[in-house]
Scaffold this active site. Sequence first.
Site, PDB file in Angstrom:
ATOM      1  N   LYS A  58       7.760  -7.551  -5.548  1.00 19.11           N
ATOM      2  CA  LYS A  58       8.188  -7.702  -4.153  1.00 19.11           C
ATOM      3  C   LYS A  58       9.328  -8.705  -4.020  1.00 19.11           C
ATOM      4  CE  LYS A  58       3.724  -6.443  -2.104  1.00 19.11           C
ATOM      5  NZ  LYS A  58       2.569  -6.917  -1.297  1.00 19.11           N
ATOM      6  N   ALA A  74       4.432 -11.948  -2.347  1.00 18.35           N
ATOM      7  CA  ALA A  74       2.995 -12.187  -2.515  1.00 18.35           C
ATOM      8  C   ALA A  74       2.221 -10.891  -2.402  1.00 18.35           C
ATOM      9  CB  ALA A  74       2.495 -13.190  -1.476  1.00 18.35           C
ATOM     10  N   ASP A  75       1.075 -10.882  -3.062  1.00 16.01           N
ATOM     11  CA  ASP A  75       0.156  -9.745  -2.949  1.00 16.01           C
ATOM     12  C   ASP A  75      -1.261 -10.252  -3.134  1.00 16.01           C
ATOM     13  OD1 ASP A  75       0.121  -6.613  -2.870  1.00 16.01           O
ATOM     14  OD2 ASP A  75      -1.365  -7.194  -4.371  1.00 16.01           O
ATOM     15  N   SER A  76      -2.172  -9.771  -2.304  1.00 13.83           N
ATOM     16  CA  SER A  76      -3.570 -10.203  -2.359  1.00 13.83           C
ATOM     17  C   SER A  76      -4.483  -9.017  -2.614  1.00 13.83           C
ATOM     18  CB  SER A  76      -3.984 -10.887  -1.049  1.00 13.83           C
ATOM     19  OG  SER A  76      -3.203 -12.018  -0.790  1.00 13.83           O
ATOM     20  N   GLY A 111      -1.379 -13.262  -5.834  1.00 11.95           N
ATOM     21  CA  GLY A 111      -0.251 -13.574  -6.688  1.00 11.95           C
ATOM     22  C   GLY A 111       0.924 -13.941  -5.803  1.00 11.95           C
TER      23      GLY A 111
END
Length: 222
Positions: A58, A74-76, A111
Amino acid sequence: MYDPTVPKTIILASASPRRRQLLVQAGIDFSVIPAHIDEDAIAAADPETCVKILADAKARPIAKAYRHHWVIGADSIVAIDDAILNKPASVSGAEQMLTALSGRTHRVLTGYSIQCVAENHVHTEVCVTDVTFKILRAAEIAWYIDTPEPYDKAGGYAIQGTGAFMVQQINGSYTNVVGLPLCEVIDHLTAAQVIDRRNIHHSTQQIDCQTAGGKSHERNPG
């Protein structure tokens, strides 16, 4: 060399309103330029690797397009027994997820990747929070999945919303569960001299940018 008279513009490469709100409440000046990637095309062997790859994916195209800006990607995800729980696509899917989480401890992993091409800076990490649900009655699950809240959230719940009633205990960062570990992100931006907490503002800036794909970016409404 850090020069406080020269602003370092921050871009959030995410369309998540929850990440936006976290940065706003932290007093960070930033703009929003969502990255458009095919998350389903990215596969990884374990949850930690998965969120790191997605966060980097991203941030990277936006950082390349705006070389002198500092980009946060970010990624959750929610994981239980190393199985990743994505956003439920149906009522039955939400019911299955909440039933699986009931009375158990799961992990929320975010992340985050902070990148600036002009300064050859790439920092990608994973923050993990353990979340324990109370034992949910069938009627509670049925009531919750009748609300709109579960369907755009990984794991099928929102700790910052109505879903908070299900959370018995957390071990780790609360903001990580919401979508961005603020403590870790701000510490890194401060160490990299991107922000100066002594002179922090309480407004958000906007820049005249477009996405790497050429589409107009989504401006921060805050």
